[in-house]
Design a protein around this motif. Structure first.
Motif, mmCIF file in Angstrom:
data_model
loop_
_atom_site.group_PDB
_atom_site.id
_atom_site.type_symbol
_atom_site.label_atom_id
_atom_site.label_comp_id
_atom_site.label_asym_id
_atom_site.label_seq_id
_atom_site.Cartn_x
_atom_site.Cartn_y
_atom_site.Cartn_z
ATOM 1 N N ILE A 1 68.104 25.955 83.309
ATOM 2 C CA ILE A 1 66.772 25.377 83.941
ATOM 3 C C ILE A 1 65.794 26.437 84.146
ATOM 4 O O ILE A 1 64.228 25.983 84.375
ATOM 5 C CB ILE A 1 67.655 25.359 85.512
ATOM 6 N N LEU A 2 65.807 27.702 84.774
ATOM 7 C CA LEU A 2 64.486 28.314 85.167
ATOM 8 C C LEU A 2 63.278 28.589 84.094
ATOM 9 O O LEU A 2 62.385 28.867 83.869
ATOM 10 C CB LEU A 2 64.790 29.671 85.855
ATOM 11 N N LYS A 3 64.095 28.727 82.938
ATOM 12 C CA LYS A 3 62.612 28.366 81.696
ATOM 13 C C LYS A 3 62.109 27.393 81.954
ATOM 14 O O LYS A 3 61.261 27.176 80.716
ATOM 15 C CB LYS A 3 63.870 28.812 80.622
ATOM 16 N N ARG A 4 62.177 26.118 82.433
ATOM 17 C CA ARG A 4 61.964 24.522 82.015
ATOM 18 C C ARG A 4 60.444 24.255 82.906
ATOM 19 O O ARG A 4 60.631 25.291 83.547
ATOM 20 C CB ARG A 4 62.907 24.006 82.472
ATOM 21 N N ASN A 5 59.916 23.618 82.381
ATOM 22 C CA ASN A 5 58.631 23.756 83.114
ATOM 23 C C ASN A 5 58.338 22.426 83.281
ATOM 24 O O ASN A 5 57.442 21.786 83.952
ATOM 25 C CB ASN A 5 57.058 24.062 82.306
ATOM 26 N N ASP A 6 59.576 22.290 83.536
ATOM 27 C CA ASP A 6 59.551 20.089 83.732
ATOM 28 C C ASP A 6 60.530 19.800 84.633
ATOM 29 O O ASP A 6 60.875 18.423 84.890
ATOM 30 C CB ASP A 6 59.461 19.143 82.608
ATOM 31 N N VAL A 7 60.416 20.918 85.969
ATOM 32 C CA VAL A 7 60.941 20.652 87.185
ATOM 33 C C VAL A 7 60.779 20.317 88.114
ATOM 34 O O VAL A 7 59.713 21.059 88.039
ATOM 35 C CB VAL A 7 62.668 21.909 86.968
ATOM 36 N N GLN A 8 60.761 19.518 89.089
ATOM 37 C CA GLN A 8 59.805 18.310 89.816
ATOM 38 C C GLN A 8 60.698 18.406 91.140
ATOM 39 O O GLN A 8 61.651 17.881 91.050
ATOM 40 C CB GLN A 8 58.901 17.751 89.602
ATOM 41 N N THR A 9 60.050 18.232 92.120
ATOM 42 C CA THR A 9 60.270 18.083 93.633
ATOM 43 C C THR A 9 60.217 17.200 94.285
ATOM 44 O O THR A 9 59.047 16.608 93.918
ATOM 45 C CB THR A 9 60.866 19.075 94.449
ATOM 46 N N VAL A 10 61.005 16.007 94.277
ATOM 47 C CA VAL A 10 60.907 14.551 94.590
ATOM 48 C C VAL A 10 61.622 14.638 95.767
ATOM 49 O O VAL A 10 62.620 14.302 96.001
ATOM 50 C CB VAL A 10 61.968 13.476 94.111
ATOM 51 N N VAL A 11 60.656 14.422 97.034
ATOM 52 C CA VAL A 11 60.835 14.383 98.750
ATOM 53 C C VAL A 11 61.394 12.427 97.898
ATOM 54 O O VAL A 11 60.631 11.292 97.951
ATOM 55 C CB VAL A 11 59.957 14.381 99.464
ATOM 56 N N GLU A 12 62.037 12.246 98.917
ATOM 57 C CA GLU A 12 62.637 10.875 99.107
ATOM 58 C C GLU A 12 62.032 10.731 100.577
ATOM 59 O O GLU A 12 62.856 11.377 101.697
ATOM 60 C CB GLU A 12 64.420 10.588 99.209
ATOM 61 N N LYS A 13 61.439 9.037 100.892
ATOM 62 C CA LYS A 13 61.602 8.996 102.197
ATOM 63 C C LYS A 13 63.074 8.602 103.487
ATOM 64 O O LYS A 13 64.259 8.106 102.606
ATOM 65 C CB LYS A 13 61.044 7.004 101.985
#
Length: 99
Positions: free
Chosen positions: A86-98
């Protein structure tokens, strides 16, 4: 919200329940094929969170050994391997829920 099956329920340890200064830092679920979490960056030094994650990995490896019969060291290494992937990936995004 439906109740989880008994085998997946977690309980609060007595040592935490009796500690008025205890702070919950992370809740994690596997939901709809992906991890979902609620986090609180309560430490002033982010390394402390890293220490906590490392200890969680060691404890989880022990859990795999006890519950599923895995070799504890191999389970730990597989957990670290997953962490590294996972640390090597560039596609991890943080999505904040309302709320």
């Amino acid at each position: 919200m439906t109740q989880e099956p008994t085998q997946f329920q977690l309980t609060t340890p007595e040592s935490v329940a009796s500690d008025p200064d205890a702070v919950e830092l992370t809740r994690m679920w596997w939901s709809k094929g992906e991890p979902v979490m609620s986090i609180k960056p309560a430490f002033t030094d982010p390394r402390q969170y890293g220490h906590m994650l490392a200890l969680a990995a060691k404890h989880m490896a022990h859990g795999y050994a006890v519950r599923h019969g895995h070799d504890e060291r191999q389970a730990y290494n597989l957990i670290l391997e997953g962490f590294s992937e996972i640390l090597k990936r560039n596609d991890v995004q943080t999505v904040v829920e309302k709320e």
